[in-house]
Motif scaffolding. Sequence first.
Motif, PDB file in Angstrom:
ATOM      1  N   ARG A   1      49.862  24.900  44.481  1.00 13.50           N
ATOM      2  CA  ARG A   1      49.200  25.891  43.626  1.00 13.50           C
ATOM      3  C   ARG A   1      49.383  27.436  44.033  1.00 13.50           C
ATOM      4  O   ARG A   1      48.754  27.806  45.116  1.00 13.50           O
ATOM      5  CB  ARG A   1      47.879  25.580  43.098  1.00 13.50           C
ATOM      6  CG  ARG A   1      47.267  26.196  42.121  1.00 13.50           C
ATOM      7  CD  ARG A   1      45.911  25.782  41.794  1.00 13.50           C
ATOM      8  NE  ARG A   1      44.931  25.806  42.911  1.00 13.50           N
ATOM      9  CZ  ARG A   1      43.914  25.143  42.784  1.00 13.50           C
ATOM     10  NH1 ARG A   1      43.513  24.458  41.879  1.00 13.50           N
ATOM     11  NH2 ARG A   1      43.098  24.915  43.959  1.00 13.50           N
ATOM     12  N   LEU A   2      49.959  28.238  43.394  1.00 13.32           N
ATOM     13  CA  LEU A   2      49.891  29.675  43.541  1.00 13.32           C
ATOM     14  C   LEU A   2      49.036  30.515  42.544  1.00 13.32           C
ATOM     15  O   LEU A   2      49.420  30.483  41.476  1.00 13.32           O
ATOM     16  CB  LEU A   2      51.183  30.192  43.640  1.00 13.32           C
ATOM     17  CG  LEU A   2      52.487  29.469  44.770  1.00 13.32           C
ATOM     18  CD1 LEU A   2      53.626  30.102  44.579  1.00 13.32           C
ATOM     19  CD2 LEU A   2      51.729  29.637  45.870  1.00 13.32           C
ATOM     20  N   LEU A   3      48.069  31.126  43.022  1.00 13.09           N
ATOM     21  CA  LEU A   3      47.253  31.862  42.391  1.00 13.09           C
ATOM     22  C   LEU A   3      47.428  33.199  42.451  1.00 13.09           C
ATOM     23  O   LEU A   3      47.882  33.865  43.386  1.00 13.09           O
ATOM     24  CB  LEU A   3      45.826  31.683  42.648  1.00 13.09           C
ATOM     25  CG  LEU A   3      45.190  30.131  42.721  1.00 13.09           C
ATOM     26  CD1 LEU A   3      43.758  30.019  43.128  1.00 13.09           C
ATOM     27  CD2 LEU A   3      45.451  29.761  41.070  1.00 13.09           C
ATOM     28  N   PRO A   4      47.156  34.115  41.331  1.00 11.92           N
ATOM     29  CA  PRO A   4      47.881  35.591  41.389  1.00 11.92           C
ATOM     30  C   PRO A   4      46.586  36.157  42.320  1.00 11.92           C
ATOM     31  O   PRO A   4      45.404  35.859  42.354  1.00 11.92           O
ATOM     32  CB  PRO A   4      47.310  35.926  39.770  1.00 11.92           C
ATOM     33  CG  PRO A   4      46.455  34.915  39.165  1.00 11.92           C
ATOM     34  CD  PRO A   4      46.963  33.574  40.041  1.00 11.92           C
ATOM     35  N   LEU A   5      47.030  37.311  42.862  1.00 12.76           N
ATOM     36  CA  LEU A   5      46.141  37.880  43.768  1.00 12.76           C
ATOM     37  C   LEU A   5      45.669  39.368  43.109  1.00 12.76           C
ATOM     38  O   LEU A   5      46.542  40.080  42.680  1.00 12.76           O
ATOM     39  CB  LEU A   5      47.029  38.426  45.146  1.00 12.76           C
ATOM     40  CG  LEU A   5      47.484  37.376  45.607  1.00 12.76           C
ATOM     41  CD1 LEU A   5      48.471  37.702  47.170  1.00 12.76           C
ATOM     42  CD2 LEU A   5      46.596  35.987  46.421  1.00 12.76           C
ATOM     43  N   ALA A   6      44.404  39.598  43.181  1.00 16.50           N
ATOM     44  CA  ALA A   6      43.728  40.704  42.624  1.00 16.50           C
ATOM     45  C   ALA A   6      42.582  41.144  43.320  1.00 16.50           C
ATOM     46  O   ALA A   6      41.962  40.337  44.022  1.00 16.50           O
ATOM     47  CB  ALA A   6      43.516  40.473  41.101  1.00 16.50           C
ATOM     48  N   ALA A   7      42.207  42.365  43.162  1.00 10.44           N
ATOM     49  CA  ALA A   7      41.012  42.981  44.071  1.00 10.44           C
ATOM     50  C   ALA A   7      39.938  42.481  43.062  1.00 10.44           C
ATOM     51  O   ALA A   7      39.924  42.219  42.086  1.00 10.44           O
ATOM     52  CB  ALA A   7      41.171  44.447  44.187  1.00 10.44           C
ATOM     53  N   LEU A   8      38.646  42.430  43.709  1.00  6.12           N
ATOM     54  CA  LEU A   8      37.386  41.972  43.421  1.00  6.12           C
ATOM     55  C   LEU A   8      36.935  43.396  42.857  1.00  6.12           C
ATOM     56  O   LEU A   8      36.868  44.420  43.322  1.00  6.12           O
ATOM     57  CB  LEU A   8      36.386  41.482  44.325  1.00  6.12           C
ATOM     58  CG  LEU A   8      36.669  40.189  44.952  1.00  6.12           C
ATOM     59  CD1 LEU A   8      35.804  40.013  46.051  1.00  6.12           C
ATOM     60  CD2 LEU A   8      36.154  39.048  43.775  1.00  6.12           C
ATOM     61  N   SER A   9      36.569  43.186  41.257  1.00  2.00           N
ATOM     62  CA  SER A   9      36.045  44.570  40.667  1.00  2.00           C
ATOM     63  C   SER A   9      34.957  45.067  41.483  1.00  2.00           C
ATOM     64  O   SER A   9      33.958  44.284  41.589  1.00  2.00           O
ATOM     65  CB  SER A   9      35.888  43.986  39.189  1.00  2.00           C
ATOM     66  OG  SER A   9      35.297  44.999  38.354  1.00  2.00           O
TER      67      SER A   9
ATOM     68  N   ALA B   1      40.589  36.691  44.029  1.00  3.44           N
ATOM     69  CA  ALA B   1      41.373  36.964  42.693  1.00  3.44           C
ATOM     70  C   ALA B   1      40.319  36.748  41.313  1.00  3.44           C
ATOM     71  O   ALA B   1      40.346  37.558  40.522  1.00  3.44           O
ATOM     72  CB  ALA B   1      42.406  35.702  42.547  1.00  3.44           C
ATOM     73  N   SER B   2      39.459  35.853  41.525  1.00  7.02           N
ATOM     74  CA  SER B   2      38.384  35.676  40.627  1.00  7.02           C
ATOM     75  C   SER B   2      36.984  36.161  40.913  1.00  7.02           C
ATOM     76  O   SER B   2      36.103  36.397  39.826  1.00  7.02           O
ATOM     77  CB  SER B   2      38.286  34.143  40.192  1.00  7.02           C
ATOM     78  OG  SER B   2      37.412  33.587  41.383  1.00  7.02           O
ATOM     79  N   GLY B   3      36.465  36.794  42.306  1.00 12.66           N
ATOM     80  CA  GLY B   3      35.334  36.799  42.412  1.00 12.66           C
ATOM     81  C   GLY B   3      34.131  36.012  42.725  1.00 12.66           C
ATOM     82  O   GLY B   3      32.978  36.188  42.779  1.00 12.66           O
ATOM     83  N   THR B   4      34.719  34.652  42.602  1.00 13.61           N
ATOM     84  CA  THR B   4      33.696  33.431  42.380  1.00 13.61           C
ATOM     85  C   THR B   4      33.225  33.379  43.804  1.00 13.61           C
ATOM     86  O   THR B   4      34.015  33.314  44.721  1.00 13.61           O
ATOM     87  CB  THR B   4      34.482  32.096  42.142  1.00 13.61           C
ATOM     88  OG1 THR B   4      34.915  32.146  40.632  1.00 13.61           O
ATOM     89  CG2 THR B   4      33.601  30.898  42.218  1.00 13.61           C
ATOM     90  N   LEU B   5      31.940  33.117  43.874  1.00 10.30           N
ATOM     91  CA  LEU B   5      31.357  33.030  45.197  1.00 10.30           C
ATOM     92  C   LEU B   5      31.628  31.700  45.707  1.00 10.30           C
ATOM     93  O   LEU B   5      31.304  30.642  44.832  1.00 10.30           O
ATOM     94  CB  LEU B   5      29.732  33.155  45.025  1.00 10.30           C
ATOM     95  CG  LEU B   5      28.761  32.820  46.414  1.00 10.30           C
ATOM     96  CD1 LEU B   5      29.177  34.170  47.137  1.00 10.30           C
ATOM     97  CD2 LEU B   5      27.427  32.882  45.862  1.00 10.30           C
TER      98      LEU B   5
ATOM     99  N   VAL C   1      40.382  35.430  50.270  1.00 11.72           N
ATOM    100  CA  VAL C   1      39.070  35.423  50.267  1.00 11.72           C
ATOM    101  C   VAL C   1      38.635  36.713  50.607  1.00 11.72           C
ATOM    102  O   VAL C   1      39.170  37.420  51.684  1.00 11.72           O
ATOM    103  CB  VAL C   1      38.399  34.248  51.150  1.00 11.72           C
ATOM    104  CG1 VAL C   1      38.718  32.682  50.569  1.00 11.72           C
ATOM    105  CG2 VAL C   1      38.693  34.325  52.549  1.00 11.72           C
ATOM    106  N   THR C   2      37.481  37.014  50.400  1.00  7.39           N
ATOM    107  CA  THR C   2      36.851  38.323  50.590  1.00  7.39           C
ATOM    108  C   THR C   2      35.393  38.001  51.495  1.00  7.39           C
ATOM    109  O   THR C   2      34.400  37.319  51.106  1.00  7.39           O
ATOM    110  CB  THR C   2      36.451  39.141  49.497  1.00  7.39           C
ATOM    111  OG1 THR C   2      37.587  39.449  48.848  1.00  7.39           O
ATOM    112  CG2 THR C   2      35.590  40.541  50.125  1.00  7.39           C
ATOM    113  N   LEU C   3      35.430  38.472  52.649  1.00  6.23           N
ATOM    114  CA  LEU C   3      34.084  38.019  53.679  1.00  6.23           C
ATOM    115  C   LEU C   3      33.328  39.436  53.521  1.00  6.23           C
ATOM    116  O   LEU C   3      33.691  40.577  53.629  1.00  6.23           O
ATOM    117  CB  LEU C   3      34.477  38.108  55.034  1.00  6.23           C
ATOM    118  CG  LEU C   3      33.359  38.280  56.139  1.00  6.23           C
ATOM    119  CD1 LEU C   3      32.409  37.197  55.906  1.00  6.23           C
ATOM    120  CD2 LEU C   3      34.046  38.287  57.585  1.00  6.23           C
TER     121      LEU C   3
END
Length: 286
Positions: free
Chosen positions: A14-22, A144-148, A176-178
């Motif tokens: 599965r390849l998910l789109p990459l996007a910055a966290l708003s 990508a989604s901002g999900t914790l 992921v964002t740390l």
Amino acid sequence: MRPRMHTLLTAVRRLLPLAALSGLSLAAATTCAASSPWVQSFNSNAALSSVQNHVYVTDPGTVTNTWGKYTFWQDIDHTGNGGYALFLNVANFENRSGALLSTPRVLFQQVLNVPAGSQLNYQNYARTHATAPAQLRYEFLDTASGTLLARTDGSVLTTGYTLQSVPAFTAPGAQVTLRILTLKDGVSGDANVLKLDDLKLSCVPQAQLILTKGSNGPWTPLQSGATYTLTVRNSGSATSAGLVTVKDQLPTGITAPASFTPASGWTCVTSAGAVTCTGDRKSTRL
């Protein structure tokens, strides 16, 4: 109605789109791979975009006496081998003089490329400059989604380095964002100065099998050529090991035939409305 049945096996990444966290200020992404964990040891004294809400200076003395400042100080690393560590005097966010903040504030933030579906393990070393009730929170978000994905409050820090860690969790996507946050407000002087060293993220590939079901319906009574399909795919970052067994309870009104020919590499048995199929990962390319 006794539809003809097929079991198919596919290996899909599965390849998910990459996007910055708003709403977040993100440093350039770095990479954690299965063979090479991501490590941040702060090996030089230079401004770092991952440090948030604080102003960089070169002089540790200025940091010691001025909240809201940071630098990288040599000879204070946790191993004692003469390396650098992050030296940060927590800012005065809410005038609470070291008490719990109503809203924890970000001190460090980093985007990391990871193998999608991998298991992540994180740790770092932290201490205070003076005896104070300093405490950090660690968060990982799907970029990508901002999900914790994970949140851990570290132990109350002391003047000696302690190992802080986050329980293992799975990364659904490729980034992921740390975020490292302070739970306590700044204190005038050096009572809430932090020393942070040897941040490490390990990425362990793992299989993640997903079963989907489908048919060529809607069907009509006595129709020929009706099919009900079970599809297994691996959306993880590693191949599966050994035999793979799929069990499915058929929908009401569908009766499995006593025998049918599954896809290559599979053997299947039926019992009433249940179907059980087993495949060798080598023959099925999983």
